[in-house]
Write an enzyme that holds these catalytic residues in place. Sequence first.
Site, mmCIF file in Angstrom:
data_model
loop_
_atom_site.group_PDB
_atom_site.id
_atom_site.type_symbol
_atom_site.label_atom_id
_atom_site.label_comp_id
_atom_site.label_asym_id
_atom_site.label_seq_id
_atom_site.Cartn_x
_atom_site.Cartn_y
_atom_site.Cartn_z
ATOM 1 N N HIS A 194 14.019 9.852 10.773
ATOM 2 C CA HIS A 194 13.975 8.734 9.834
ATOM 3 C C HIS A 194 14.886 9.034 8.645
ATOM 4 O O HIS A 194 14.985 10.182 8.212
ATOM 5 C CB HIS A 194 12.532 8.497 9.361
ATOM 6 C CG HIS A 194 12.384 7.180 8.682
ATOM 7 N ND1 HIS A 194 12.790 6.971 7.384
ATOM 8 C CD2 HIS A 194 11.915 5.994 9.124
ATOM 9 C CE1 HIS A 194 12.566 5.706 7.055
ATOM 10 N NE2 HIS A 194 12.041 5.090 8.100
ATOM 11 N N GLY A 229 12.840 -1.277 3.087
ATOM 12 C CA GLY A 229 12.012 -1.451 1.906
ATOM 13 C C GLY A 229 12.686 -2.245 0.796
ATOM 14 O O GLY A 229 12.200 -2.302 -0.325
ATOM 15 N N ASN A 282 5.308 2.170 11.123
ATOM 16 C CA ASN A 282 5.526 3.460 10.477
ATOM 17 C C ASN A 282 4.841 3.362 9.124
ATOM 18 O O ASN A 282 5.375 2.747 8.202
ATOM 19 C CB ASN A 282 7.030 3.734 10.327
ATOM 20 C CG ASN A 282 7.305 5.004 9.549
ATOM 21 O OD1 ASN A 282 6.396 5.787 9.264
ATOM 22 N ND2 ASN A 282 8.566 5.211 9.202
ATOM 23 N N GLU A 307 18.001 1.691 12.021
ATOM 24 C CA GLU A 307 17.446 1.343 10.720
ATOM 25 C C GLU A 307 18.511 1.472 9.641
ATOM 26 O O GLU A 307 18.722 2.567 9.096
ATOM 27 C CB GLU A 307 16.284 2.285 10.378
ATOM 28 C CG GLU A 307 15.133 2.208 11.361
ATOM 29 C CD GLU A 307 13.804 2.544 10.693
ATOM 30 O OE1 GLU A 307 12.863 1.772 10.902
ATOM 31 O OE2 GLU A 307 13.725 3.545 9.967
ATOM 32 N N GLU A 339 14.498 8.622 5.637
ATOM 33 C CA GLU A 339 13.793 9.259 4.514
ATOM 34 C C GLU A 339 13.666 10.766 4.748
ATOM 35 O O GLU A 339 13.714 11.557 3.806
ATOM 36 C CB GLU A 339 12.426 8.583 4.317
ATOM 37 C CG GLU A 339 12.590 7.179 3.728
ATOM 38 C CD GLU A 339 11.536 6.168 4.126
ATOM 39 O OE1 GLU A 339 10.458 6.564 4.608
ATOM 40 O OE2 GLU A 339 11.807 4.959 3.972
ATOM 41 N N LYS A 346 4.349 5.557 6.984
ATOM 42 C CA LYS A 346 4.941 6.445 5.963
ATOM 43 C C LYS A 346 3.817 7.180 5.213
ATOM 44 O O LYS A 346 2.800 7.499 5.820
ATOM 45 C CB LYS A 346 5.867 5.654 5.038
ATOM 46 C CG LYS A 346 6.904 4.849 5.835
ATOM 47 C CD LYS A 346 8.017 4.279 5.021
ATOM 48 C CE LYS A 346 8.990 3.519 5.917
ATOM 49 N NZ LYS A 346 10.142 2.992 5.207
ATOM 50 N N SER A 353 12.927 -4.023 6.674
ATOM 51 C CA SER A 353 12.423 -5.296 6.150
ATOM 52 C C SER A 353 12.162 -6.322 7.251
ATOM 53 O O SER A 353 12.375 -7.522 7.068
ATOM 54 C CB SER A 353 13.373 -5.873 5.092
ATOM 55 O OG SER A 353 13.504 -4.964 4.012
HETATM 56 P P1 13P Z 1 10.407 -1.475 5.887
HETATM 57 O O1 13P Z 1 9.899 -2.301 7.029
HETATM 58 O O2 13P Z 1 9.365 -1.268 4.800
HETATM 59 O O3 13P Z 1 11.718 -1.952 5.360
HETATM 60 O O4 13P Z 1 10.657 0.001 6.473
HETATM 61 C C1 13P Z 1 11.370 0.141 7.643
HETATM 62 C C2 13P Z 1 11.245 1.541 8.081
HETATM 63 O O5 13P Z 1 11.732 2.452 7.437
HETATM 64 C C3 13P Z 1 10.498 1.805 9.303
HETATM 65 O O6 13P Z 1 10.650 3.118 9.713
#
Ligand code: 13P
Length: 252
Positions: free
Chosen positions: A97, A175, A9, A169, A99, A11, A215
Site C-alpha cells: 500500500h 482519501g 481496507n 491506487e 501508505e 487502515k 475515493s
Molecule cells: P480511500 O477509499 O479512503 O480513498 O482509500 C483508498 C485506499 O487507500 C484503499 O487501500
Amino acid sequence: MRKNIVAGNWKMNTTVPEGVQLAKEVKDAVAQVADLKCDVVVGVPFTHLTAVKSVLEGGKVLLSAENCADHEKGAYTGEVSAPMVASTGADYAILGHSERRGYYNETIEMLKTKVDLALAAGLKVIFCCGESLDERKSGMYFEIIKEEIMGSLFHLDADAFANIVIAYEPIWAIGTGETATADQAEEIHAFIRKLIADKYGAQVADDTTILYGGSCKPSNAAELFAKPDIDGGLIGGASLKAADFLGIVTAF
Ligand code: 13P
C-alpha cells in the site's frame, strides 16, 4: 476465471469491539444480497484478525491483513509474520500500500520478500501499486507502475501469480475525495493487464483480478466497475460504514 472482488481496507481505524461490530454488520448485510456478483473481503488491523475471523465464520465475507513482516520469524520486535497472519484464518494480506511505501519506507525489494513469505504461508496477496500526483503530472506513471509490478511480482511463476490480486491506487486519489475518472483508471488497468499478458500470457492476464482504489464510493463504483478491466475495488474510507461498503459491493 476472473473474479470480481470488493475489499475493504480499514487502515488504522476501529478498536477491536468497534471492528467486531462493523464486521458483523458487513457479514449480515452481505448475507442479505440475493445475487452477489463479487467476493467480499475485509482488511483489518492485525489486532482484529482473530476476533473478526470468529465473527465471519459461516458467512461469505473473507478476511485480510493489511501487511505482514519481511521476515518469517525471529527477533523482530513488534512485527507480525505471514505465518502468524495465516494462523488466524485470514485469506489475504494487502501488501505494498502506498501508505506503507511512503510512511514506512517499504521498497520494491522488501515487497518482493513479503510477497514470497505471504504466498509461502498460504495467503493470497492484494498487491497495491500507483503513482503520486507529481508522477502523474510528469507523465512517468506508466513507468512507475511497471517498475512496482515487475520488481515485486514478476519473479513468480504462473502458478504462484494466480494467487495475486492487483490493486491500482493512484496516490492522489486516496482519501482526497478526488477519484480517478473511470477512463483514467481503465487506461492503467488495461496497461497492467497487458504487462501481465506479456509476461505470463493472455490466459493468466485474463484471469487476474485488478482492483481500483482511491475515493471509491457507492456513487462512483458502478461507473468504475463497468469498465472491462476494472474488476472491483479496494476501499478505504467507505469500508468503515457497512451501508456504504454494501453500496459498493452491490454496484456490479
Ligand atoms: P480511500 O477509499 O479512503 O480513498 O482509500 C483508498 C485506499 O487507500 C484503499 O487501500
